[in-house]
Scaffold this motif. Structure first.
Motif, PDB file in Angstrom:
ATOM      1  N   ARG A 139     -11.403  -6.164  -2.288  1.00 40.13           N
ATOM      2  CA  ARG A 139     -11.501  -4.773  -1.827  1.00 40.13           C
ATOM      3  C   ARG A 139     -10.529  -3.871  -2.580  1.00 40.13           C
ATOM      4  N   GLY A 140      -9.866  -4.430  -3.588  1.00 43.43           N
ATOM      5  CA  GLY A 140      -8.917  -3.644  -4.362  1.00 43.43           C
ATOM      6  C   GLY A 140      -7.564  -3.519  -3.707  1.00 43.43           C
ATOM      7  N   GLU A 141      -7.251  -4.401  -2.746  1.00 43.11           N
ATOM      8  CA  GLU A 141      -5.969  -4.355  -2.047  1.00 43.11           C
ATOM      9  C   GLU A 141      -4.989  -5.344  -2.677  1.00 43.11           C
ATOM     10  N   ASP A 142      -3.726  -5.004  -2.613  1.00 45.53           N
ATOM     11  CA  ASP A 142      -2.655  -5.886  -3.064  1.00 45.53           C
ATOM     12  C   ASP A 142      -2.075  -6.580  -1.838  1.00 45.53           C
ATOM     13  N   PRO A 143      -2.246  -7.904  -1.689  1.00 46.67           N
ATOM     14  CA  PRO A 143      -1.739  -8.598  -0.510  1.00 46.67           C
ATOM     15  C   PRO A 143      -0.248  -8.392  -0.274  1.00 46.67           C
ATOM     16  N   GLU A 144       0.549  -8.359  -1.358  1.00 44.55           N
ATOM     17  CA  GLU A 144       1.986  -8.139  -1.211  1.00 44.55           C
ATOM     18  C   GLU A 144       2.267  -6.770  -0.600  1.00 44.55           C
ATOM     19  N   ARG A 145       1.517  -5.762  -1.050  1.00 45.17           N
ATOM     20  CA  ARG A 145       1.689  -4.418  -0.496  1.00 45.17           C
ATOM     21  C   ARG A 145       1.228  -4.384   0.956  1.00 45.17           C
ATOM     22  N   ASN A 146       0.130  -5.062   1.255  1.00 49.21           N
ATOM     23  CA  ASN A 146      -0.355  -5.122   2.638  1.00 49.21           C
ATOM     24  C   ASN A 146       0.692  -5.747   3.557  1.00 49.21           C
ATOM     25  N   PHE A 147       1.281  -6.843   3.099  1.00 52.88           N
ATOM     26  CA  PHE A 147       2.301  -7.535   3.905  1.00 52.88           C
ATOM     27  C   PHE A 147       3.495  -6.620   4.164  1.00 52.88           C
ATOM     28  N   GLN A 148       3.980  -5.964   3.104  1.00 54.63           N
ATOM     29  CA  GLN A 148       5.144  -5.095   3.251  1.00 54.63           C
ATOM     30  C   GLN A 148       4.840  -3.918   4.171  1.00 54.63           C
ATOM     31  N   ARG A 149       3.655  -3.341   4.002  1.00 49.98           N
ATOM     32  CA  ARG A 149       3.252  -2.224   4.865  1.00 49.98           C
ATOM     33  C   ARG A 149       3.232  -2.654   6.324  1.00 49.98           C
ATOM     34  N   SER A 150       2.699  -3.843   6.570  1.00 47.68           N
ATOM     35  CA  SER A 150       2.567  -4.328   7.940  1.00 47.68           C
ATOM     36  C   SER A 150       3.918  -4.629   8.570  1.00 47.68           C
ATOM     37  N   SER A 151       4.813  -5.276   7.829  1.00 47.25           N
ATOM     38  CA  SER A 151       6.131  -5.583   8.401  1.00 47.25           C
ATOM     39  C   SER A 151       6.925  -4.310   8.629  1.00 47.25           C
ATOM     40  N   ASP A 152       6.812  -3.342   7.722  1.00 49.94           N
ATOM     41  CA  ASP A 152       7.478  -2.052   7.928  1.00 49.94           C
ATOM     42  C   ASP A 152       6.925  -1.367   9.177  1.00 49.94           C
ATOM     43  N   ALA A 153       5.606  -1.437   9.355  1.00 51.89           N
ATOM     44  CA  ALA A 153       4.971  -0.802  10.515  1.00 51.89           C
ATOM     45  C   ALA A 153       5.393  -1.480  11.809  1.00 51.89           C
ATOM     46  N   ASP A 154       5.463  -2.807  11.801  1.00 57.56           N
ATOM     47  CA  ASP A 154       5.869  -3.527  13.012  1.00 57.56           C
ATOM     48  C   ASP A 154       7.302  -3.179  13.406  1.00 57.56           C
ATOM     49  N   ASN A 155       8.156  -2.999  12.412  1.00 56.58           N
ATOM     50  CA  ASN A 155       9.533  -2.603  12.712  1.00 56.58           C
ATOM     51  C   ASN A 155       9.606  -1.163  13.214  1.00 56.58           C
TER      52      ASN A 155
END
Length: 306
Positions: A139-155
């Protein structure tokens, strides 16, 4: 989207084979909880369902009730961002907005007296699952960026709520089916892979005080990643399966807790089911089986921590 979601779920073309991956078609029609859906307008909170659940539970509970809130990562994995660019600029914009909405949910829970909130984030295991990673990249997504975005959002989601204990639950999906040979409930799953590849980043970046980890099957791998857990966190071992009629024993649980304690002190460990007993699927343990499993958990906990 069908009005009766559970009825829709029963009619989906799912893999019913026991002890296999329950593959999901995220592009089929249906509700966002089981597919990827776009949006035609920016989301808004119309009803705080966790607040309703908390008030109901606390009214009858003899101890403080815990509430579960779906995490931003899980919601983002169900968002068809590429079909919604006229509403949200992309995943960053969407996740930031989700955090705003969910902070409102949490704020209302805290104001109502809730002191323990669990963020449900099963999607983190997508970052150790090859099929899920390949889908992100397609889908054109970067898994590393997805992970970082998600952990930042959870915090960001839990920041500033003094006096509240936050947990985060991570698993590989609660899929299950009935074994036609035995008539028993048996496991399926949505993702595979141990925590090793994400453990250091996950355990040290998240600010939650409790980390609830699925550990009821070989798919979760060994306890070695627990050595990376900071001293200020408690790991809740999900050793008891919610999707298997086979009954765990107190001795089995004590043995596995002892194994885990060789990597993380026992006073940093706790015990729970691997996931929830409920779900959209009607294929569930009987109520008697659920209570029996809970009784085993309580007795094992008494013997280990009392």
């Amino acid at each position: 989207v069908p009005k009766n979601i559970s009825l829709y779920y029963e009619k989906r073309d799912l893999n019913e084979t026991p002890l296999e991956r329950a593959e999901q078609n995220f592009d089929e029609a249906g509700p966002a909880i089981v597919t990827r859906r776009g949006t035609i307008e920016r989301l808004k909170l119309t009803r705080n369902l966790p607040l309703t659940e908390y008030r109901c539970a606390q009214a009858v509970a003899k101890v403080p009730a815990k509430v579960t809130v779906l995490g931003p990562d899980r919601i983002a994995q169900r968002f068809k961002w590429e079909a919604s660019l006229n509403v949200y600029k992309g995943l960053d914009d969407f996740v930031e907005h989700i955090v705003q909405i969910e902070r409102q949910i949490i704020g209302e829970l805290v104001n109502a007296g809730c002191k323990y909130i669990q963020i449900d984030a099963p999607g983190y295991t997508a970052y150790v699952d090859k099929i899920s990673l390949d889908r992100m990249r397609s889908r054109g997504e970067d898994p590393e960026r997805n992970f970082q975005r998600s952990s930042d959002a959870d915090n960001a989601l839990i920041e500033g709520f003094a006096g509240v204990t936050f947990g985060i639950h991570i698993c590989r999906g609660n899929a299950r089916t009935i074994d036609p040979k035995t008539g028993k409930l048996v496991p399926q799953w949505h993702r595979e892979g141990s925590y090793d590849a994400i453990a250091e980043k996950l355990f040290n970046s998240l600010k939650h005080q409790r980390i609830l980890l699925e550990y009821d099957s070989d798919r979760a791998g060994g306890f070695e990643p627990l050595r990376l857990v900071p001293k200020d966190k408690i790991v809740v071992l999900g050793l008891v399966s919610t999707k298997n009629s086979d009954m765990e024993t107190v001795d089995d649980l004590k043995r596995r807790i002892d194994q885990a304690s060789k990597l993380l002190p026992v006073d940093q460990l706790a015990l729970s089911p691997q996931c929830g007993f409920g779900g959209l699927d009607s294929k569930v343990l009987s109520e008697d089986e659920m209570w029996e499993k809970l009784d085993v958990i309580v007795e094992a906990a008494k013997q280990v921590w009392d």
